[in-house]
Write an enzyme that holds these catalytic residues in place. Structure first.
Site, short mmCIF file in Angstrom:
data_model
loop_
_atom_site.label_atom_id
_atom_site.label_comp_id
_atom_site.label_asym_id
_atom_site.label_seq_id
_atom_site.Cartn_x
_atom_site.Cartn_y
_atom_site.Cartn_z
N ALA A 100 40.75 32.38 24.85
CA ALA A 100 41.80 31.41 24.53
C ALA A 100 42.29 30.64 25.74
O ALA A 100 42.69 29.49 25.63
CB ALA A 100 42.98 32.14 23.88
N CYS A 108 33.59 32.75 51.62
CA CYS A 108 34.91 33.08 52.18
C CYS A 108 35.99 33.18 51.12
O CYS A 108 37.01 33.82 51.34
CB CYS A 108 35.32 32.05 53.20
SG CYS A 108 34.10 31.84 54.49
N GLY A 139 37.68 37.09 27.57
CA GLY A 139 36.27 36.70 27.52
C GLY A 139 35.41 37.78 28.15
O GLY A 139 34.30 38.08 27.66
N THR A 140 35.90 38.38 29.20
CA THR A 140 35.18 39.47 29.86
C THR A 140 34.94 40.63 28.89
O THR A 140 33.83 41.17 28.81
CB THR A 140 35.97 39.96 31.09
OG1 THR A 140 35.82 38.98 32.13
CG2 THR A 140 35.47 41.29 31.59
#
Lengths: 132, 395
Positions: free
Chosen positions: B200, B325, B71-72
């Site tokens: 996917a 954190c 997706g990136t």
């Protein structure tokens, strides 16, 4: 899971000296919620020694483990000795802290020192009050 | 030990049928889809069948689907590739403030390359106002990218309304549909967008494979130079097993979508309602109604997310958090901050994302395990202490 040492995990899951001292001789706060961690230390002093140390901490696993370790290291020490506890010593005792957490979460020593300063500023005004 | 996996936004389990569909391409059918011999043909057939299946999931034509590595990558290709293709017309790009980093950081890279980037704000529910998009558009705007739904807070965006605005102005509009494609009905024609990203591993397919749909006729500059794979839009030998898996996962998602949604929504609603009732001082983040089916995101006041995450993991429960954190950079989630949540509230972020293998038993177990954890951390928290003293003092 974050890459914490066994020692950090042990102190995080079973923190020592959690709580508040109602009639504390000194109170020290460090951190702020924006960076994620806040610690409050309470101390009880007798004959220049930390008779009792308790803490409350808002923060991640590392911050809680640091607080627990600092309280354990400080308890029973003279004020002078306790002022020599550094973030590096705390991290060493915890078998290391993740690099990115070293500064952010390792505020326990500073909070303890502030509690000691608080005690000193209240009790040193009239000179030595050890006989009190 | 009881185990409950409630982190489907991070990864979904691979369905057995999907694994089966991948196996031939990890075995005998190992050819390169670009080869002209029989070995190549077998792999190419798998590739094209998967393209049909993925196109079918989003109501697109198969030849408009480009397979990518994630997706990136799809988002990088869309944002950089569409902007670069249009830069003769202008250099202004618009994104929302709560995009995934693969969109926001791509926009940041475009800024380094001489583009100007505007960020559209969101309201306290994490919703973009289409009128804000309209107001921010300029004559030299060459790309708008607003996600279909946000994976951190679950809010579904008014993509169709935004597409109507950009469509009138003939400005290419990309939407990151990684959180929705395979989960909710997504139809590229009905949405009216020009490009759409999907991945996917959000719908029980393998990791390492995504797709970008680009409407026919919309120009895009490839990010990888090399061969003519994927119509010249994404060079590199295709990851045939993963692509075959994505195809199968897309087909199954399309077939079972309604029943999956009907199972997830009541589980999500029960979790949100009963958790808030049991632990108190819980802020539900994201839109109350218009949110992803299995998505329950909250901020638990007075305590921090990583500590909760680790103690829940100790009980066999997997969740994630947007607290400072838990991030490598030690910064609170940009999504929660953009929604106007104060830092100390954002620190208490916990994200439960449910999947098709979850049942009421997982919710029962969470509702049993979480209150003592919250209680324990609150007893330790100076913020809770202050709150309790203030509320006692006020009485």
């Amino acid at each position: 899971m974050p890459v914490y040492s066994d020692k950090v995990m042990e102190h995080f899951t079973n923190p020592r000296n959690v709580g508040e001292i109602e009639d504390a001789d000194g109170i020290g706060e460090e951190g702020n919620p924006v960076c994620g961690d806040m610690m409050t230390f309470y101390i009880k002093v007798k004959d220049d020694r930390l008779e009792d140390v308790k803490f409350k901490t808002f923060g991640c696993g590392a911050a809680i483990a640091v607080s627990s370790m600092v309280s354990e290291m400080a308890k029973g020490k003279t004020l002078e000795e306790a002022l020599k506890i550094t973030p590096q010593l705390v991290a060493d005792q915890l078998e290391g802290l993740p690099k990115n957490k070293f500064h952010c979460s390792n505020l326990g020593a500073q909070a303890l020192h502030k509690a000691i300063q608080d005690y000193l500023s209240k009790h040193k005004k009239g000179g030595n009050d050890h006989g009190k | 030990m009881t185990k409950s996996y409630l982190d489907h936004t991070a990864a979904t389990p691979l369905l057995p049928e999907v694994r089966e569909a991948m196996m031939p391409y990890l075995g005998d059918i190992f050819g390169n889809p670009q080869s002209l011999h029989d070995w190549g043909d077998g792999a190419r057939e798998a590739l094209e069948a998967a393209r049909e299946q993925v196109a079918g999931l989003i109501g697109a034509r198969a030849d408009e689907v480009v397979f990518t590595g994630s997706g990136t990558e799809s988002n990088n290709l869309a944002v950089k590739g569409l902007a670069l293709a249009q830069q003769g017309k202008g250099k202004h790009v618009v994104v929302s403030a709560i995009e995934h980093f693969s969109v926001l950081h791509s926009a940041r890279t475009l800024a380094k390359w001489g583009f100007e980037v505007s960020e559209v704000p969101v309201d306290r529910h994490g919703m973009v106002d289409p009128d804000d998009v309209r107001r921010i558009l300029r004559d030299d705007t060459v790309l708008v990218s607003v996600m279909h739904a946000n994976g951190e807070v679950g809010t579904i965006q008014p993509v169709k309304e935004i597409a109507a605005i950009t469509g009138d102005r003939k400005i290419p509009f990309h939407t990151d549909a990684v959180a929705t494609a395979g989960t909710l009905p997504v139809d590229v024609i009905a949405l009216g967008v020009d490009a759409l990203s999907l991945a996917a591993n959000q719908f029980y397919g393998p990791k390492g494979v995504g797709a970008l749909w680009v409407r026919k006729g919309v120009r895009i500059i490839p990010l990888l130079d090399g061969g003519i794979q994927e119509g010249g839009r994404r060079a590199g030998t295709e990851n045939v097993p993963a692509i075959a898996g994505m195809g199968k996962a897309a087909e199954l998602a399309r077939q079972h979508m309604a029943e999956r949604i009907n199972r997830l929504v009541p589980l999500r609603d029960r979790l949100l309602k009963e958790l808030a009732a049991r632990i108190g001082h819980v802020v539900v983040t994201g839109h109350p109604g218009n949110r992803l089916p299995g998505h329950a995101s909250v901020c638990v006041e007075f305590i921090e997310g990583e500590a909760m995450l680790m103690l829940l993991n100790g009980k066999g429960i997997a969740v994630s958090s947007g607290s400072a954190c838990t991030s490598r950079a030690l910064k609170a989630s940009h999504v929660l901050i953009a929604m106007g949540l104060p830092h100390e509230i954002a620190q208490g972020s916990v994200l439960f994302t449910l999947g098709i293998e979850n049942t009421d038993r997982d919710i029962d177990y969470l509702l049993e395990a979480m209150p003592p954890i919250v209680d324990r951390l609150r007893q330790m928290s100076p913020l809770y202490d202050k709150f309790m003293k203030a509320s006692r003092g006020g009485n």
